[in-house]
Design a protein around this motif. Structure first.
Motif, PDB file in Angstrom:
ATOM      1  N   ARG A  75     -39.155 -34.449  47.119  1.00 61.69           N
ATOM      2  CA  ARG A  75     -39.215 -33.158  46.385  1.00 61.69           C
ATOM      3  C   ARG A  75     -40.564 -33.680  45.573  1.00 61.69           C
ATOM      4  O   ARG A  75     -41.243 -32.522  45.093  1.00 61.69           O
ATOM      5  CB  ARG A  75     -38.200 -32.742  45.228  1.00 61.69           C
ATOM      6  CG  ARG A  75     -37.554 -31.842  46.036  1.00 61.69           C
ATOM      7  CD  ARG A  75     -35.816 -31.822  45.163  1.00 61.69           C
ATOM      8  NE  ARG A  75     -35.076 -33.211  45.210  1.00 61.69           N
ATOM      9  CZ  ARG A  75     -34.506 -33.418  44.859  1.00 61.69           C
ATOM     10  NH1 ARG A  75     -33.985 -32.611  45.942  1.00 61.69           N
ATOM     11  NH2 ARG A  75     -33.662 -34.216  44.145  1.00 61.69           N
ATOM     12  N   GLU A  76     -41.083 -34.258  45.385  1.00 63.75           N
ATOM     13  CA  GLU A  76     -42.170 -35.382  44.767  1.00 63.75           C
ATOM     14  C   GLU A  76     -43.845 -34.284  45.620  1.00 63.75           C
ATOM     15  O   GLU A  76     -43.514 -34.651  46.751  1.00 63.75           O
ATOM     16  CB  GLU A  76     -42.086 -36.724  44.592  1.00 63.75           C
ATOM     17  CG  GLU A  76     -40.934 -37.107  43.483  1.00 63.75           C
ATOM     18  CD  GLU A  76     -41.911 -37.277  42.273  1.00 63.75           C
ATOM     19  OE1 GLU A  76     -42.787 -36.738  42.678  1.00 63.75           O
ATOM     20  OE2 GLU A  76     -40.647 -36.873  41.154  1.00 63.75           O
ATOM     21  N   PRO A  77     -44.245 -34.225  44.576  1.00 67.08           N
ATOM     22  CA  PRO A  77     -45.860 -33.471  45.057  1.00 67.08           C
ATOM     23  C   PRO A  77     -46.382 -34.694  46.195  1.00 67.08           C
ATOM     24  O   PRO A  77     -46.428 -35.726  45.529  1.00 67.08           O
ATOM     25  CB  PRO A  77     -46.072 -32.590  44.486  1.00 67.08           C
ATOM     26  CG  PRO A  77     -45.706 -32.819  42.996  1.00 67.08           C
ATOM     27  CD  PRO A  77     -44.313 -33.997  43.469  1.00 67.08           C
ATOM     28  N   ASP A  78     -47.057 -34.019  46.779  1.00 66.62           N
ATOM     29  CA  ASP A  78     -48.433 -34.847  47.959  1.00 66.62           C
ATOM     30  C   ASP A  78     -48.901 -35.905  47.278  1.00 66.62           C
ATOM     31  O   ASP A  78     -49.654 -36.778  47.179  1.00 66.62           O
ATOM     32  CB  ASP A  78     -48.689 -34.506  49.365  1.00 66.62           C
ATOM     33  CG  ASP A  78     -47.573 -34.288  50.145  1.00 66.62           C
ATOM     34  OD1 ASP A  78     -46.512 -35.100  50.004  1.00 66.62           O
ATOM     35  OD2 ASP A  78     -47.947 -33.917  51.926  1.00 66.62           O
ATOM     36  N   GLU A  79     -49.488 -34.264  46.387  1.00 69.13           N
ATOM     37  CA  GLU A  79     -50.809 -35.134  45.292  1.00 69.13           C
ATOM     38  C   GLU A  79     -50.052 -36.501  44.332  1.00 69.13           C
ATOM     39  O   GLU A  79     -50.817 -37.302  44.101  1.00 69.13           O
ATOM     40  CB  GLU A  79     -50.942 -34.136  44.217  1.00 69.13           C
ATOM     41  CG  GLU A  79     -51.610 -32.708  44.969  1.00 69.13           C
ATOM     42  CD  GLU A  79     -50.679 -31.975  45.569  1.00 69.13           C
ATOM     43  OE1 GLU A  79     -49.975 -31.928  45.437  1.00 69.13           O
ATOM     44  OE2 GLU A  79     -50.902 -31.234  46.899  1.00 69.13           O
ATOM     45  N   LYS A  80     -49.938 -36.666  44.215  1.00 65.79           N
ATOM     46  CA  LYS A  80     -48.772 -37.684  43.070  1.00 65.79           C
ATOM     47  C   LYS A  80     -48.612 -39.087  43.805  1.00 65.79           C
ATOM     48  O   LYS A  80     -49.327 -40.091  43.490  1.00 65.79           O
ATOM     49  CB  LYS A  80     -47.392 -37.630  42.471  1.00 65.79           C
ATOM     50  CG  LYS A  80     -46.410 -38.635  41.744  1.00 65.79           C
ATOM     51  CD  LYS A  80     -44.991 -38.270  41.057  1.00 65.79           C
ATOM     52  CE  LYS A  80     -45.132 -39.944  40.495  1.00 65.79           C
ATOM     53  NZ  LYS A  80     -43.689 -39.742  39.642  1.00 65.79           N
ATOM     54  N   ILE A  81     -48.504 -38.770  45.447  1.00 69.75           N
ATOM     55  CA  ILE A  81     -47.978 -39.782  45.961  1.00 69.75           C
ATOM     56  C   ILE A  81     -49.757 -40.479  46.704  1.00 69.75           C
ATOM     57  O   ILE A  81     -49.413 -41.472  46.057  1.00 69.75           O
ATOM     58  CB  ILE A  81     -47.583 -39.748  47.587  1.00 69.75           C
ATOM     59  CG1 ILE A  81     -45.702 -39.522  47.104  1.00 69.75           C
ATOM     60  CG2 ILE A  81     -47.301 -41.064  48.328  1.00 69.75           C
ATOM     61  CD1 ILE A  81     -44.952 -38.945  46.374  1.00 69.75           C
ATOM     62  N   LEU A  82     -50.666 -39.206  46.483  1.00 69.60           N
ATOM     63  CA  LEU A  82     -51.579 -39.815  46.788  1.00 69.60           C
ATOM     64  C   LEU A  82     -52.143 -40.589  45.526  1.00 69.60           C
ATOM     65  O   LEU A  82     -52.755 -41.552  45.393  1.00 69.60           O
ATOM     66  CB  LEU A  82     -52.495 -38.431  47.110  1.00 69.60           C
ATOM     67  CG  LEU A  82     -52.252 -37.936  48.848  1.00 69.60           C
ATOM     68  CD1 LEU A  82     -52.747 -37.107  49.050  1.00 69.60           C
ATOM     69  CD2 LEU A  82     -52.814 -39.176  49.928  1.00 69.60           C
ATOM     70  N   SER A  83     -51.777 -40.119  44.869  1.00 66.95           N
ATOM     71  CA  SER A  83     -52.490 -40.487  43.486  1.00 66.95           C
ATOM     72  C   SER A  83     -52.366 -41.804  43.276  1.00 66.95           C
ATOM     73  O   SER A  83     -53.442 -42.743  42.299  1.00 66.95           O
ATOM     74  CB  SER A  83     -52.447 -39.932  41.898  1.00 66.95           C
ATOM     75  OG  SER A  83     -52.153 -40.347  41.205  1.00 66.95           O
TER      76      SER A  83
END
Length: 102
Positions: A75-83
């Motif tokens: 559920r974590e946004p991909d944008e957070k992981i990429l950041s």
């Protein structure tokens, strides 16, 4: 791991060089990403592919160590992981002194 996202580091224990990567929904999650490394030994990453071509598959099998730095649910946004991947690349200087080219 099939429904997990994350940030990981691959350590070349012979040289100390690092590669920081991430597994997002776009890349098929963590299990898919790490399965790619098992199958190809480079996961499609440009600098790791060059290393496999130069040093051979046995080098990767002997000297590469894989570590999960951060684990997230789907559920974590991909944008957070990429950041977070970017943060780790900066913190570990894997662009300047490792295998990251981006």
């Amino acid at each position: 791991m099939n429904s997990q996202k994350g940030v990981y580091v691959i350590t070349d224990t012979a040289t100390g060089k690092l590669y920081v990567g991430s597994a997002t929904a776009d890349k098929g999650m963590l299990l898919k990403r790490w399965t790619d490394y098992v199958k190809t030994l480079h996961g499609g990453d440009v600098e790791l592919r060059k290393l496999v071509d130069e040093k051979g598959e046995d080098y990767v099998r002997e000297y590469f160590q894989y570590t999960l730095l951060e684990n997230y649910n789907q559920r974590e946004p991909d944008e957070k992981i990429l950041s977070r991947e970017k943060w780790w690349k900066d913190a570990l200087t894997s662009r300047e002194f490792g295998y990251n080219d981006n």
